[in-house]
Design an enzyme around this catalytic site. Structure first.
Site, short mmCIF file in Angstrom:
data_model
loop_
_atom_site.label_atom_id
_atom_site.label_comp_id
_atom_site.label_asym_id
_atom_site.label_seq_id
_atom_site.Cartn_x
_atom_site.Cartn_y
_atom_site.Cartn_z
N ARG A 222 0.91 -1.10 0.02
CA ARG A 222 0.02 0.00 0.01
C ARG A 222 0.77 1.25 0.10
O ARG A 222 2.08 1.21 0.60
CB ARG A 222 -0.83 -0.01 1.25
CG ARG A 222 -2.14 -1.02 1.00
CD ARG A 222 -3.20 -0.52 0.15
NE ARG A 222 -4.13 -1.37 0.10
CZ ARG A 222 -4.46 -2.43 -0.76
NH1 ARG A 222 -3.58 -2.75 -1.67
NH2 ARG A 222 -5.63 -3.01 -0.77
N GLU A 251 -4.30 7.24 -4.34
CA GLU A 251 -4.51 6.79 -5.54
C GLU A 251 -5.94 7.38 -5.89
O GLU A 251 -6.82 7.45 -5.24
CB GLU A 251 -4.76 5.36 -5.87
CG GLU A 251 -3.27 4.61 -5.32
CD GLU A 251 -3.33 3.09 -5.28
OE1 GLU A 251 -4.37 2.46 -5.62
OE2 GLU A 251 -2.60 2.50 -5.01
N HIS A 269 -1.47 0.19 -10.00
CA HIS A 269 -2.19 -0.84 -9.11
C HIS A 269 -2.70 -2.25 -9.61
O HIS A 269 -3.77 -2.26 -9.88
CB HIS A 269 -3.29 -0.33 -8.21
CG HIS A 269 -3.47 -0.91 -7.03
ND1 HIS A 269 -4.01 -0.23 -5.76
CD2 HIS A 269 -3.58 -2.09 -6.67
CE1 HIS A 269 -4.16 -1.04 -4.84
NE2 HIS A 269 -3.92 -2.36 -5.34
C1 DGY Z 1 -5.88 -5.98 -2.58
O1 DGY Z 1 -6.56 -6.95 -2.92
O2 DGY Z 1 -5.74 -5.77 -1.78
C2 DGY Z 1 -5.33 -5.35 -4.16
O3 DGY Z 1 -4.30 -4.39 -3.54
C3 DGY Z 1 -6.63 -4.67 -4.66
O4 DGY Z 1 -7.27 -3.97 -3.89
#
Ligand code: DGY
Length: 303
Positions: A222, A251, A269
């Site tokens: 993240r 984001e 992402h």
């Molecule tokens: C997750 O599954 O956490 C991916 O980053 C998409 O949200």
């Protein structure tokens, strides 16, 4: 889902506003959210009709789990099914950053490639180098397997709890007690910890300064785990050699200070973005919903 529930779809994929989310929680029995739907405490109505948020994704940092629990709303996620594809993408970022793949493609597409030269775009070797993994959970371990068994890499890791002995033995890996001790030892550092208060800006200016000048930082976890301005400073001053990012703090905004640097690979992402994985994530969210409304404990309860 339509075969089991009455479904209202977010057809144009625009993230719901706080008001739309509040209305959905007030009016629907269940909400199937994604990482783009921010659900802090203030979004929960006083008396939600919603009893379960089935998140389509493994990370649930965008949902206030305690607030959900306080309102009697269960939250589930979709672990396991996206592990291998996310680890593939982390490996891709290691390779892209080390071998300057993004930079090379930009040069070629802009018509600036003068042809093969002995010293053109020299990057870093991946084979046999040392990889540090922060967070030896499912995805961290899946990356470590690729890196060790596929690329002959030495694996060092940091984890809150002791990593399973069999896993460390299989990877000939060593668990290091502190991040401060790990950082100077690695050629590549890949982040796989959850986003929470403890991991906020885990990679800050002081810790980036402990990395080797030749090292690369990879983040598929993240955005909040990295201080993006400190990273941009480290990349532009040469304090580290490169970075590969798939996630950002706010984001879809990507800081201008990162966008203008050549030595950072920036992906939108894409960690779990394969057709097979996204289908499996949907089926897992559905499985959680079906179990919940059948009166059973959903498999992936988070709160
Ligand atoms: C997750 O599954 O956490 C991916 O980053 C998409 O949200």
């Amino acid at each position: 889902m339509r075969s089991v529930f009455k479904v209202y779809c977010n057809a144009d994929d625009q993230p719901f506003s706080s008001d739309e989310l509040r209305a959905a929680l007030a009016e629907a029995d269940a909400l199937c959210a994604t990482v783009s739907d921010h659900i802090p405490a203030a979004v929960f109505p006083d008396a939600p009709r919603c009893r379960i948020i089935a998140n389509f994704g493994v990370g649930v940092n965008h949902i206030d789990l305690a607030a959900a629990r306080a309102k009697g709303v269960a939250v589930t996620n979709t672990p396991d099914v996206l592990t291998e594809c996310t680890a593939d993408l982390a490996m891709a970022l290691i390779l892209m950053s080390a071998r300057r793949a993004g930079e090379g493609e930009r040069m070629l597409r802009s018509g600036q490639w003068p042809g093969w030269r002995p010293t053109q775009m020299l990057g870093a070797r991946v084979w046999g180098q040392t990889l540090g993994i922060v967070g030896m959970g499912r995805i961290g371990a899946a990356l470590a397997r690729r890196a060790h068994h596929g690329f002959g890499m030495r694996i060092l890791c940091c984890n809150r709890s002791p990593a399973p002995a069999a896993l460390l033995a299989d990877l000939q890996a060593e668990q290091i007690d502190s991040l401060e001790a790990l950082l100077p030892e690695v050629d590549f550092l890949s982040l796989h910890c959850p986003a929470n208060a403890a991991s906020h800006h885990l990679m800050n200016a002081a810790r980036l300064a402990l990395m080797r000048r030749s090292a690369h930082l990879i983040n598929t976890a993240r955005g909040s785990v990295v201080d993006e301005q400190a990273l941009a400073d480290a990349l532009s001053s040469g304090a580290i050699a490169g970075a590969g990012l798939d996630v950002y703090a706010a984001e879809p905004r990507v800081p201008e200070s990162l966008l203008r640097l050549p030595n950072v690979v920036l992906l939108p992402h894409l960690g779990s973005a394969t057709a097979a994985t996204r289908e499996a994530m949907g089926l897992r969210a559905l499985e959680n919903l079906k179990a919940f409304f059948a009166g059973k404990a959903p498999r992936d309860l988070c709160n």
